[in-house]
Design an enzyme around this catalytic site. Structure first.
Site, short mmCIF file in Angstrom:
data_model
loop_
_atom_site.label_atom_id
_atom_site.label_comp_id
_atom_site.label_asym_id
_atom_site.label_seq_id
_atom_site.Cartn_x
_atom_site.Cartn_y
_atom_site.Cartn_z
CG ASP A 299 -8.19 -3.56 -3.16
OD1 ASP A 299 -9.40 -3.31 -3.08
OD2 ASP A 299 -7.34 -2.71 -3.48
CG HIS B 93 -1.98 1.05 1.18
ND1 HIS B 93 -1.80 2.32 1.69
CD2 HIS B 93 -3.22 1.03 0.65
CE1 HIS B 93 -2.91 3.02 1.49
NE2 HIS B 93 -3.78 2.26 0.86
#
Length: 451
Positions: A388, A329
């Site tokens: 996700d 991320h």
């Protein structure tokens, strides 16, 4: 070159375009350009300030980036506290989260009840809207239809150009309420038009909240369990907001800074979220998982899983991108709080069911990825699962088709977009206009007869 612009000529012209657009990538470093508005250490360039959300994944210690467990804070409240308290009271939390983001404080019982009632009253689409804007112009991509429908709603709003904050708020709440309905209708039309399947459009039930409405409208029999609705509700809470710097929210703020109308700003955010580098990433995780299932015989054999992961990282398997989707991320380093919450809740719901094995396979991939990246790439940077990693499988567990993975993200995130748009309107009052360094040399103009 012939004056006719044909398909072949377009190819030649585009080849010329590539040649004219190419430049040495080292120029980014030479001119100190922050590509992606990110610094060389991976941290973001500060482009604004906000009261709405804090996405915290590192600290700067003695001039160096130091990883910390991820924190997601809505209006001063930790997402962990928001979810835990909703669950301890066995109730739904998305509407409360929307209220908090829009108005800046947690609602009382009466305020929340009034807000939920008002949201419900705003779900109905304008007369003939479904027929004129959705049925007559089906789209293969639901995100495209969401963006077009939001733009189209401008034409149904007599106050579409009013700039006062009360009108802005009414517009925002109206769109938050309507987006799930547009999504469900657009999906049914797509099924009929492109897949030759039955189209089922249910009437709205005023007593259903957002998560219940989504499940109710998507399922032919309208049946769902309370656990299923709560699972979707938690996912909506987790995806409702993620700071002003994420691509779609920044897009919304950029358009807002120009003074354009809310419908244009929100539709642009939807178009941004559609991209696979942003909201479309959860589909990539599911596709990767299916690829693992096809190519790994024993899902409990970590050695076999690791060997296949090495092939993926070497660009020899899956989509040859070299990426383990769902890992890493831009801000979070040690952990993504959304992934931790979602993973825990998902395992509770999946326990004892066939899909539990798929969750365990994903968990193994998550656990092995940092070590294998270190072995293959020499990359020791902290790497964690992002939201996700598990959201797509949760959607699958709820029977939600892949076509709606990213649209559901938009259904949640419009709450955050709305809060940021109003903050931009109230506090910024200056168009966002970064600089680009021109590097093309001057040329002498040639008459057309001499070219």
């Amino acid at each position: 070159m012939t004056a006719n612009i044909s398909g072949a000529n377009i190819t030649d012209l585009c080849r010329n375009l590539k040649e004219n657009s190419a430049f040495d990538q080292s120029l980014y470093e030479k001119f100190h350009v922050k590509r992606g508005l990110r610094k060389t250490d991976g941290t973001g360039v500060v482009a604004g300030i906000t009261n709405i959300c804090n996405v915290h994944g590192y600290v700067i210690n003695e001039g160096e980036v130091e990883a910390i467990p991820g924190e997601l804070i809505y209006r001063g409240y930790s997402i962990n506290d928001l979810v835990e308290n909703v669950e301890s009271e066995d109730r739904f939390g998305f509407e409360e989260t929307v209220f908090l983001l829009l108005f800046g404080h947690l609602p009382t019982n009466d305020e929340l009840a009034d807000f939920c009632e008002y949201l419900s009253s705003q779900r109905e689409l304008p007369e003939d809207f479904v027929e004129d804007m959705i049925l007559k112009a089906p789209s293969q991509n639901i995100m495209n239809k969401l963006a077009r429908s939001v733009l189209a709603l401008y034409s149904y709003d007599e106050n579409c150009e009013k700039k006062d904050i009360e009108t802005e708020m009414r517009t925002a709440i109206s769109l938050i309420a309507k987006l799930p309905v547009i999504m469900a209708n657009a999906y049914q039309v797509k099924r009929r038009h492109y897949e030759n399947k039955s189209m089922i459009m249910h009437p709205l039930r005023p007593y259903e909240n957002t998560a219940q409405t989504i499940l109710s409208m998507l399922r032919p029999d309208r049946q769902y369990t309370n656990d299923e609705a709560e699972m979707l509700d938690r996912l909506l809470m987790l995806q409702a907001e993620h700071g002003g710097g994420n691509n779609s929210t920044f897009t919304c703020r950029v358009l807002t800074s120009s003074g354009t109308d809310p419908y244009s700003a929100y539709s642009s955010a939807i178009c941004s979220l559609k991209g696979p580098r942003h909201g479309g990433a959860n589909i990539k995780v599911i596709q990767m998982l299916d690829n693992f299932k096809e190519n790994v015989k024993n899902w409990n054999d970590e050695g076999e899983i690791a060997d296949y992961m090495r092939k993926i990282i070497r660009k020899q398997a899956n989509d040859n991108s070299g990426l383990i989707y769902g890992m890493g991320h831009a801000v979070y380093t040690i952990s993504d709080p959304r992934a931790i919450i979602l993973k825990k809740k998902a395992f509770e719901l999946a326990k004892g069911k066939e899909i539990e094995a798929e969750f365990k396979l994903l968990e193994t991939i998550e656990r092995l990825t940092p070590e294998i990246f270190l072995q293959e790439k020499g990359n020791s940077k902290s790497m964690c699962a992002n939201v996700d990693m598990y959201s797509g499988l949760v959607y699958r567990m709820l029977g939600i088709p892949e076509d709606l993975f990213t649209p559901l993200f938009a259904v949640a995130r419009i709450a955050g977009w709305s809060a940021h748009r109003m903050e931009e309107v109230l506090t910024c009052n200056r168009i966002i206009r970064p600089a680009y360094k021109p590097i093309k040399n001057s040329k002498e103009y040639k008459k057309i007869s001499d070219r």
